[in-house]
Design a protein around this motif. Structure first.
Motif, PDB file in Angstrom:
ATOM      1  N   ASN A 132      15.698   9.541  88.341  1.00  0.00           N
ATOM      2  CA  ASN A 132      15.560  10.022  86.960  1.00  0.00           C
ATOM      3  C   ASN A 132      14.106  10.013  86.509  1.00  0.00           C
ATOM      4  O   ASN A 132      13.667  10.903  85.757  1.00  0.00           O
ATOM      5  N   LEU A 133      13.340   8.999  86.964  1.00  0.00           N
ATOM      6  CA  LEU A 133      11.918   8.978  86.633  1.00  0.00           C
ATOM      7  C   LEU A 133      11.184  10.159  87.252  1.00  0.00           C
ATOM      8  O   LEU A 133      10.284  10.768  86.619  1.00  0.00           O
ATOM      9  N   GLU A 181      11.910  13.179  85.279  1.00  0.00           N
ATOM     10  CA  GLU A 181      11.203  13.132  84.006  1.00  0.00           C
ATOM     11  C   GLU A 181       9.722  13.441  84.182  1.00  0.00           C
ATOM     12  O   GLU A 181       9.116  14.133  83.360  1.00  0.00           O
ATOM     13  N   THR A 182       9.123  12.933  85.283  1.00  0.00           N
ATOM     14  CA  THR A 182       7.687  13.145  85.497  1.00  0.00           C
ATOM     15  C   THR A 182       7.383  14.526  86.052  1.00  0.00           C
ATOM     16  O   THR A 182       6.452  15.208  85.594  1.00  0.00           O
ATOM     17  N   GLY A 211      10.151  17.356  83.916  1.00  0.00           N
ATOM     18  CA  GLY A 211      10.219  17.302  82.462  1.00  0.00           C
ATOM     19  C   GLY A 211      11.612  17.109  81.898  1.00  0.00           C
ATOM     20  O   GLY A 211      11.844  17.394  80.716  1.00  0.00           O
ATOM     21  N   VAL A 212      12.528  16.621  82.711  1.00  0.00           N
ATOM     22  CA  VAL A 212      13.901  16.359  82.250  1.00  0.00           C
ATOM     23  C   VAL A 212      13.909  14.968  81.632  1.00  0.00           C
ATOM     24  O   VAL A 212      13.830  13.953  82.328  1.00  0.00           O
ATOM     25  N   VAL A 213      14.001  14.895  80.324  1.00  0.00           N
ATOM     26  CA  VAL A 213      13.881  13.639  79.596  1.00  0.00           C
ATOM     27  C   VAL A 213      15.229  13.294  78.986  1.00  0.00           C
ATOM     28  O   VAL A 213      15.884  14.144  78.369  1.00  0.00           O
ATOM     29  N   ASP A 214      15.612  12.023  79.171  1.00  0.00           N
ATOM     30  CA  ASP A 214      16.824  11.496  78.540  1.00  0.00           C
ATOM     31  C   ASP A 214      16.377  10.635  77.369  1.00  0.00           C
ATOM     32  O   ASP A 214      15.810   9.555  77.548  1.00  0.00           O
ATOM     33  N   ASP A 260      15.382   4.444  78.655  1.00  0.00           N
ATOM     34  CA  ASP A 260      13.992   4.108  78.924  1.00  0.00           C
ATOM     35  C   ASP A 260      13.910   3.664  80.379  1.00  0.00           C
ATOM     36  O   ASP A 260      14.002   2.481  80.708  1.00  0.00           O
ATOM     37  N   TYR A 261      13.718   4.644  81.290  1.00  0.00           N
ATOM     38  CA  TYR A 261      13.767   4.361  82.713  1.00  0.00           C
ATOM     39  C   TYR A 261      12.577   3.551  83.183  1.00  0.00           C
ATOM     40  O   TYR A 261      12.679   2.781  84.153  1.00  0.00           O
TER      41      TYR A 261
END
Length: 840
Positions: free
Chosen positions: A708-709, A712-713, A716-719, A723-724
């Motif tokens: 997931n990190l 996100e990095t 750009g897929v942000v949950d 807070d991973y």
């Protein structure tokens, strides 16, 4: 006055002797003309009269209302024989006085009171003793004689102990009462030994009783019986009691099968099993007091006679071997694919339950109810396991009858359900002694979060051979071995997590990597992967060390202990005929065990696909060729040796009760060789397995967080709800602590192995302490009471195989430690990793 004395002694009320303040007090002043010496003489007669009256009423109450027929027989013997003799003595004295016998009547027709007292003086001690016996059978404070009082076994033991006295008259009375009690007890026993029926009267006082608390398992008329130790006389040993229980249960099964059959040859095969005159002669030859050796001889003769006729058809040897092979292959994990499939489907069920529980908490903020495993899910996991095992069969393979039988008899259920309750001493004496020695550390909650139990359904007539306590011990061993195998499988599966071991997905290549953005992204990804790899190296090293330790322990358990003991036990069951072929020939010749893809081809080491333990560690046994040991004796074989071997083969293959005792010794040896009796070791191993499960869960969670990190990095897929970055730091902190716990657990397990090695080698600990009382009694019976033709003793005692010492396992762990990069470590058994954390 003499008339009043004799009437009072006969039990009639008399103011001359009954006027007393208490039981032992002096007479009151109802007769002032009596001198003090006369009052003293009348006091002893008053005591005797009172005891006679009390005994009459007390024995009458016992004979009419006591729950034990043995106590009733003793009470009746007291009233009819001993009190009758006292009444006869009174009549003799009265007759002698009336005929003016010079021994009683003096000058001028005077009868001295001291002469009367002297005639009845010995009866005071006898009446006192009889009153103690009566009060032992039914205390005076008891109001309801039908519900209180001692048992038949209690009065027999009491009378046999009282017979050891210095008074000859009391000894004769005690032996007479012992005869009455043992006669009543033998009538109950003969009903059981000759017909397989409980006594019609007083069966609640018999040491064998019907078990009516269990659920009906479709026994088709056969009943279940249990033994109660508190109702067993002391001269009957536990081994002898087990034989008695076995004989009666066998006869009861035969009777049930007769009622079940209407036509056909099966009915004819058992129709000849009738009451043999020899059985009655064996029991009628016993004399009182019953000698334990004579009773054991009679029981043994009846058991052997029954085994040679009826039980050879009711419970044949191939059927026993079939069930034992099933227990070895499934509950003792002889078939590796069964353990792998069961662990796989159980983990799938648990993971599915966790996913549904997470979704439920997100939707409804529910509690932890969704994590509970239900009975249906446990049964479904076993059903899917059977389906997978059947799918492994090819059309060219023969039908696996053992797999069909296992699917029919094996049940996986949640512990604590009815039918899985713990054993009590009144239900199985020998089995409970084994269970009591096994460590109470539980391993049954490793497969599922809820404690589960894999057990075998025992249907008649197999319950003659297998008891509920035996299956309970098998279930404990199964949970113990499966916990170790499950940790191996799950640790090995960690290497299947590709994203934790290498860059996944693969880095960008040209032309995207040729751009400035591509170069920066590749550099950042490479730095991130290098940092993660450096962090994961200690984790992989600890995981590798854990696999090594568990694999060596599992290899020792499966190859050296379980397989070696089973082959030795099977050879003993099959007799000397099995010695003429290799010890492993049964593995390749039994039906349904043909070699499958991936199976080792070396003889004696065949395993099934997915076997988690190494096949290179063979059981330690004598490697001499059978021909040199049996077929080429240096001296001619004598006739006595031939008769002994023939007699052994005849009885060894047709005596299920002897097989039951041998199987109990086999289980005892297994439990001790698997260290299940060592509480420190089982506690350390359980802690290690728990830490390994925690480590695996954290590594799996870390993989999800890092994925997931990366999304996100990189994408750009942000949950917004997670807070991973913080979770990754927390996971790494827990991983370091858990890794330290695993390493401490490994050191602790090896230290416990060293303690076991020191205690068993240094202190000379015997290998068969488990249940040794019953075993020793049975051995004594077999050695001294089983005789064959020409008086030859039957050499039919099974001695379990002694597994190799723990030092062999410690040598392998030492070798693995030396191959690691730990040359200067203080701890001799530290996980194999280098000083900088690089995996060995």
């Amino acid at each position: 006055m003499l008339h009043e004395i004799l009437l009072s002694l006969s039990g009639q009320p008399s103011p001359l002797l009954d006027a007393q303040t208490d039981e032992n007090g002096p007479p009151q002043e109802a007769f002032p003309l009596l001198s003090p010496p006369e009052k003293a003489l009348l006091a002893s007669l008053a005591r005797l009269s009172r005891l006679h009256t009390l005994l009459r009423s007390h024995t009458s109450l016992i004979s009419s209302s006591h729950r034990s027929t043995v106590c009733r027989a003793v009470s009746t013997a007291i009233a009819t024989e001993h009190l009758g003799r006292f009444q006869k003595k009174i009549l003799e004295v009265e007759k002698a006085i009336l005929v003016k016998d010079s021994g009683y009547v003096g000058g001028y027709g005077i009868v001295p009171l001291s002469t009367i007292v002297g005639e009845f003086a010995p009866w005071t001690r006898r009446m006192e003793w009889l009153w103690e016996v009566a009060r032992f059978m039914r205390p005076e404070s008891t109001k309801d004689g039908a519900a209180e009082g001692c048992s038949g076994a209690g009065i027999i033991d009491y009378l046999r102990k009282e017979a050891q006295t210095g008074y000859q008259d009391l000894e004769e009375m005690a032996l007479h009462l012992v005869k009455a009690a043992e006669t009543a007890w033998m009538r109950q026993l003969s009903m059981w030994l000759l017909y397989g029926n409980l006594p019609a009267f007083g069966k609640e006082d018999f040491f064998i009783q019907e078990n009516v608390s269990d659920e009906d398992d479709g026994r088709q008329g056969a009943r279940d019986f249990v033994m109660h130790v508190n109702l067993l006389p002391k001269f009957v040993s536990p081994a002898m009691a087990s034989s008695i229980l076995f004989i009666g249960k066998s006869l009861n099964h035969i009777g049930a099968r007769r009622k079940g059959f209407t036509t056909g040859s099966s009915q004819n095969s058992l129709s000849h099993v009738t009451l043999h005159a020899e059985h009655i002669q064996h029991l009628s030859s016993l004399t009182s007091p019953i000698s334990p050796s004579n009773l054991s001889n009679a029981v043994t003769e009846i058991r052997l006679s029954l085994s040679q006729t009826a039980l050879s058809k009711l419970l044949p040897l191939p059927k026993i071997l079939e069930v034992l092979s099933l227990l070895h292959n499934f509950l003792l994990l002889g078939r590796g694919e069964f353990a792998m499939a069961l662990v796989s489907h159980a983990d799938m069920r648990v993971q599915g339950r966790h996913r549904r529980s997470d979704a439920s908490r997100r939707d409804r903020s529910g509690g932890l109810d969704g994590l509970a495993i239900k009975e249906g899910e446990v049964m479904a996991a076993l059903t899917q396991t059977w389906a997978e095992l059947f799918s492994l069969q090819n059309e060219d393979d023969p039908a696996d009858d053992e797999l069909d039988l296992a699917r029919e008899l094996l049940r996986l259920s949640i512990s604590g359900k009815k039918g899985n309750r713990p054993m009590t001493p009144s239900r199985d004496v020998a089995g409970i002694s084994l269970i009591a020695e096994i460590s109470n550390v539980s391993f049954d909650d490793l497969l599922f979060p809820t404690p589960t139990c894999l057990s075998l359904q025992v249907h008649p007539p197999l319950d003659l051979f297998l008891t509920t306590s035996d299956i309970a011990i098998y279930s404990k061993i199964h949970a113990y071995l499966l916990g170790i195998r499950r940790a191996q499988i799950r640790l090995s599966d960690l290497w299947k997590h590709t994203s934790l071991r290498r860059s996944y997905p693969s880095p960008w290549g040209p032309p995207r990597s040729n751009s400035k953005y591509g170069e920066n992204r590749l550099r950042a990804a490479r730095q991130r992967e290098n940092a993660r790899t450096a962090q994961m190296r200690p984790i992989w090293a600890t995981s590798s060390a854990s696999i090594f330790v568990l694999s060596e322990i599992s290899s020792y358990f499966q190859g050296e202990v379980i397989n070696g003991s089973w082959q030795h036990f099977r050879q003993w069951i099959e007799g000397s005929n099995s010695r003429s072929r290799p010890t492993s020939s049964w593995i390749n010749s039994r039906p349904g065990t043909a070699s499958r893809p991936g199976t080792a081809s070396r003889p004696g080491t065949a395993t099934r696909p997915g076997t988690a333990y190494s096949t290179k560690y063979q059981p330690y046994q004598q490697q001499q060729h059978p021909r040199t040991m049996f077929d080429e004796p240096t001296t001619p074989v004598s006739t006595t040796t031939t008769l002994q071997n023939t007699f052994q083969n005849q009885h060894q293959q047709h005596d299920p009760e002897a097989l039951t005792v041998a199987h109990r010794r086999y289980l005892a040896s297994l439990a001790q060789s698997l260290f299940l009796t060592e509480i420190p070791f089982t506690s350390s191993l359980r802690s290690l397995l728990t830490s390994i499960d925690h480590l695996i869960a954290l590594v799996t969670r870390l993989e999800t967080i890092q994925r997931n990190l990366d999304l996100e990095t990189d994408e750009g897929v942000v949950d917004a709800l997670a807070d991973y970055t913080r979770e990754e730091k927390e996971i790494w902190h827990e991983l370091r602590e858990t890794r330290d716990e695993v390493e401490r657990g490994i050191r602790e397990v090896v230290m416990r192995l060293r303690d076991i090695d020191d205690s068993r080698s240094g202190e000379g600990r015997r290998m068969f302490d488990l249940g040794n009382n019953n075993n020793n009694n049975q051995n004594h019976n077999n050695n001294n009471m089983n005789h064959g033709p020409r008086g030859l003793a039957e050499p039919n005692v099974y001695v379990p195989r002694k597994a190799a010492g723990v030092d062999r396992l410690l040598m392998k762990l030492d070798f693995g430690s030396l191959n690691s990069a730990l040359g200067g470590a203080e701890e001799p058994y530290y996980p194999p990793r280098s000083r900088d954390g690089v995996e060995s």
